[in-house]
Design an enzyme around this catalytic site. Structure first.
Site, PDB file in Angstrom:
ATOM      1  CB  CYS A  37     -16.810 -84.539 -76.267  1.00 48.37           C
ATOM      2  SG  CYS A  37     -16.531 -84.547 -74.493  1.00 48.37           S
ATOM      3  CG  ASP A  39     -18.056 -87.165 -72.942  1.00 40.72           C
ATOM      4  OD1 ASP A  39     -19.109 -87.484 -73.515  1.00 40.72           O
ATOM      5  OD2 ASP A  39     -16.942 -87.597 -73.267  1.00 40.72           O
ATOM      6  CB  CYS A  62     -13.933 -90.545 -73.716  1.00 36.30           C
ATOM      7  SG  CYS A  62     -12.752 -89.346 -73.109  1.00 36.30           S
ATOM      8  CB  CYS A 106     -10.586 -85.984 -72.063  1.00 36.05           C
ATOM      9  SG  CYS A 106     -10.932 -86.320 -73.784  1.00 36.05           S
TER      10      CYS A 106
END
Ligand code: FES
Length: 126
Positions: A37, A39, A62, A106
């Site tokens: 992603c 991040d 996130c 994540c």
């Protein structure tokens, strides 16, 4: 409010994350990007006699990244660096009572950033 499959613990750590921030002159520092992603996560650790005495994180990620980082700081604090190094993304997800499958990636950020910080500490010690 619908929480699309997030456990209570995830929501709780997301809304009230522990150990957010920066440590000046850390004994170890780790930074990783999530290739899925884009991040980013940074982890700072303070160490005394190979025990993690303080740990802080900063993330541009996130909600799941925030919750997993918050959880990993709690898991790692007070542990020997070699024990903390063994904390896996699955350990973190389990402690949070699971993450939705599409959010498992994540949890990589937190576990990988902690490992980077511990490696940095060990390199500095050499
Ligand atoms: Fe990027 Fe969760 S979507 S860390």
């Amino acid at each position: 409010m619908a929480n699309v499959g997030y456990s209570k613990k995830v929501m709780e750590h997301f809304t009230n994350p522990r150990n957010v921030g920066v440590i000046e002159n850390p004994d170890g520092y780790g930074k990783v990007g999530n290739p899925v992603c884009g991040d980013l996560m940074e982890i700072y650790i303070k160490i005394k006699d190979d025990i993690i005495t303080d740990i802080k994180f900063k993330t541009f990620g996130c909600g799941s990244a925030i919750a997993t980082s918050s959880m990993i700081t709690e898991l790692a604090k007070g542990k020997h660096v070699d024990e903390a190094f063994k904390i896996t993304r699955n350990d973190v997800a389990n402690e949070l009572d699971g993450l939705p499958p599409q959010k498992m990636h994540c949890s990589n950020l937190a576990a990988d950033a902690l490992q980077e910080a511990i490696k940095d500490y060990k390199n500095k010690k050499k």
